[in-house]
Write a protein that holds these residues in place. Structure first.
Motif, PDB file in Angstrom:
ATOM      1  N   PHE A  33       0.836  -1.207   0.000  1.00  0.00           N
ATOM      2  CA  PHE A  33       0.000   0.000   0.000  1.00  0.00           C
ATOM      3  C   PHE A  33       0.871   1.258   0.000  1.00  0.00           C
ATOM      4  CE2 PHE A  33      -3.789  -2.420   1.690  1.00  0.00           C
ATOM      5  CZ  PHE A  33      -4.598  -2.157   0.590  1.00  0.00           C
ATOM      6  N   ARG A  36       2.230   1.777  -3.513  1.00  0.00           N
ATOM      7  CA  ARG A  36       1.163   2.186  -4.432  1.00  0.00           C
ATOM      8  C   ARG A  36       0.700   3.611  -4.150  1.00  0.00           C
ATOM      9  NH1 ARG A  36      -3.076  -2.483  -3.773  1.00  0.00           N
ATOM     10  NH2 ARG A  36      -4.335  -1.090  -5.049  1.00  0.00           N
ATOM     11  N   LEU A  37       0.480   3.931  -2.874  1.00  0.00           N
ATOM     12  CA  LEU A  37      -0.019   5.260  -2.534  1.00  0.00           C
ATOM     13  C   LEU A  37       1.010   6.347  -2.825  1.00  0.00           C
ATOM     14  CD1 LEU A  37      -1.924   4.412   0.745  1.00  0.00           C
ATOM     15  CD2 LEU A  37      -2.928   5.045  -1.454  1.00  0.00           C
ATOM     16  N   SER A  86      -6.477   2.096  -4.666  1.00  0.00           N
ATOM     17  CA  SER A  86      -5.762   1.727  -3.430  1.00  0.00           C
ATOM     18  C   SER A  86      -6.520   2.210  -2.194  1.00  0.00           C
ATOM     19  CB  SER A  86      -4.356   2.324  -3.424  1.00  0.00           C
ATOM     20  OG  SER A  86      -3.601   1.829  -4.479  1.00  0.00           O
ATOM     21  N   GLU A  89      -9.620   0.140  -1.498  1.00  0.00           N
ATOM     22  CA  GLU A  89      -9.330  -1.132  -0.821  1.00  0.00           C
ATOM     23  C   GLU A  89      -9.182  -0.919   0.682  1.00  0.00           C
ATOM     24  OE1 GLU A  89      -6.220  -3.675  -2.482  1.00  0.00           O
ATOM     25  OE2 GLU A  89      -6.408  -2.530  -4.358  1.00  0.00           O
TER      26      GLU A  89
END
Length: 101
Positions: A33, A36-37, A86, A89
């Motif tokens: 995460f 991705r973030l 992201s 989720e």
């Protein structure tokens, strides 16, 4: 098999109820995460009003949320950007744990 329920730890805070979930995301998932973030979030410079003058915020900021959930502080109003996958989720996992949307 479903993932077992995560136990929360109630933190001693005056006038607040804060529950800490130490293992909400595993290390690999948290790292994923984060990566991705870091790449996906639209971080922006921002200014706030202090004593009538606009000054730059010493960090980049971002605001994601549902349409119409504007956020105001220090003389500015921030309009949310649409949710990205992201964050969706993470949001879905939090909502399941908290039992609210």
């Amino acid at each position: 098999m479903d993932k077992p329920a995560i136990q929360g730890e109630l933190l001693p805070m005056r006038d607040a109820e804060v529950v800490l979930y130490r293992d909400f995301f595993g290390h690999a998932e948290a790292d994923s995460f984060f990566t991705r973030l870091t790449a996906e979030v639209n971080w922006q410079p921002q200014e706030v009003r202090i004593f009538g003058k606009f000054v730059p915020v010493p960090r980049r900021v971002s605001w994601y949320g549902d349409a119409g959930t504007d956020y105001s502080y220090s003389g500015i109003t921030v309009h949310p950007q649409p949710w990205i996958p992201s964050l969706m989720e993470i949001k879905a996992r939090l909502e399941t744990c908290a039992g609210v949307t």
